[in-house]
Design a protein around this motif. Structure first.
Motif: not given
Length: 335
Positions: A94-100, A105-107, A136-140, A159-160
């Motif tokens: 799963i690549k960075v672009d997919q998470v971007r 979509e989160f926003t 960032k989503f997990i934290e905020e 672990p984070t």
């Protein structure tokens, strides 16, 4: 049977306790913002995440369960709902672009309601950049957004991320469930018996079956073992002639040694408890029994210990051929 009904049936069969748990969590409006579902392939992680989404969006909840038939349930079960976003590996990761894309979509506001669901399959296959980007989503967390991260290997997750999600360990399938799934794949009974003693993952078994590999391994190791069991040194020749061609990867080699261990264990079990119901090689058991009359429990135990030591040698990077040839000599002496 409709696909949405199939999802409901599958998840209730595989993880009935978690279905009841999440039905109560959702009814109490206590759903966390991020979950990590951990467990082997085929035990219901994807179905459970999909079921939760169906329960959240269902138009006709009945007895705290989604109906599985309304428009919302059908769209979710076919990955067509705009507010339920599923991300899977693109190739091997799963690549960075997919998470971007996911973060963008989160926003956004939910298209049709006030809830958004994100399901990340094989989350352990996120690249380091992708995993850090997801943090960032997990934290905020955003309001009314819930993420489900699915993994077969929790130890490969950052672990984070683990510390910021609610970890749910899914129970392995009970033997009857696993056997029923393998039977649905029309796998031969002899391979099912062996596979049930090697794994609890239908996906893993299907991978082993590709190009008839598992069947060939069972045949080759069976011939090798029965020769060694009879103190026949032709078993030494079988290593190079039959087995090495099937042991092209480290994973192949480890699995072959697991099967060798099963054969050694099978002989011991048949000596001690011939009525055991979890035997691995029903087609070869009569031949093994015939050779047990002049073998002691202590020799059978010693052979099993040698097979275990062979696995340990592999973990120390001794070559597979050397390990198996040395084991062959030792087994011929012990038996």
């Amino acid at each position: 049977m409709a696909e949405e009904d199939g999802i409901q049936i599958a998840v209730k069969e595989k993880q009935p306790e978690l279905v009841e748990h999440f039905a109560q969590v959702i009814a109490s409006r206590k759903l966390a913002h991020a979950y990590l579902f951990a467990g082997e392939s085929g035990i219901g992680k994807d179905e459970l995440a999909t079921w939760i989404a169906m329960r959240l969006f269902c138009l006709n909840v009945q007895n705290n369960m989604p109906c599985g038939k309304c428009q919302e349930c059908r769209r979710i079960s076919t990955n067509q709902h705009p507010d339920v976003v599923v991300v899977k590996p693109d190739g091997q990761s799963i690549k960075v672009d997919q998470v971007r894309f996911l973060k963008s979509e989160f926003t956004k506001s939910a298209v049709e309601g006030n809830q958004k669901i994100f399901i990340i399959s094989d989350a352990d296959k996120m690249t380091a950049g992708a995993a850090n980007s997801l943090l960032k989503f997990i934290e905020e967390p955003s309001p009314n957004v819930t993420a489900f991260l699915l993994t077969t290997n929790k130890n490969l997750m950052l672990p984070t991320i683990i510390s910021r999600t609610e970890v749910v360990e899914l129970k392995p399938l009970i033997p009857a469930q696993f056997k029923a799934q393998l039977q649905k794949e029309e796998i031969t009974p002899s391979l099912i018996a062996m596979a049930m003693n090697l794994t609890n993952s239908v996906v893993e078994v299907k991978n082993w079956l590709a190009d008839d590999w598992l069947s060939q391994v069972q045949s080759a190791v069976s011939r090798w073992f029965l020769l060694a069991f009879q103190k026949d040194m032709r078993s030494f020749v079988e290593v190079q002639a039959k087995i090495m061609g099937l042991a092209k990867t480290k994973e192949n080699q480890q699995l072959i040694l697991d099967i060798v261990m099963l054969y050694c264990r099978e002989a011991l079990i048949l000596k001690v408890n011939p009525n055991n119901l979890r035997l691995s090689f029903p087609n070869q058991d009569e031949q093994i029994k015939q050779g047990l009359t002049n073998k002691s429990e202590s020799s059978l135990m010693a052979a099993t210990e040698q097979a275990l030591q062979a696995k340990n040698l592999m973990n120390r990077n001794v070559s597979f051929q050397n390990v198996l040839e040395a084991l062959t000599i030792r087994l011929c002496r012990i038996y």
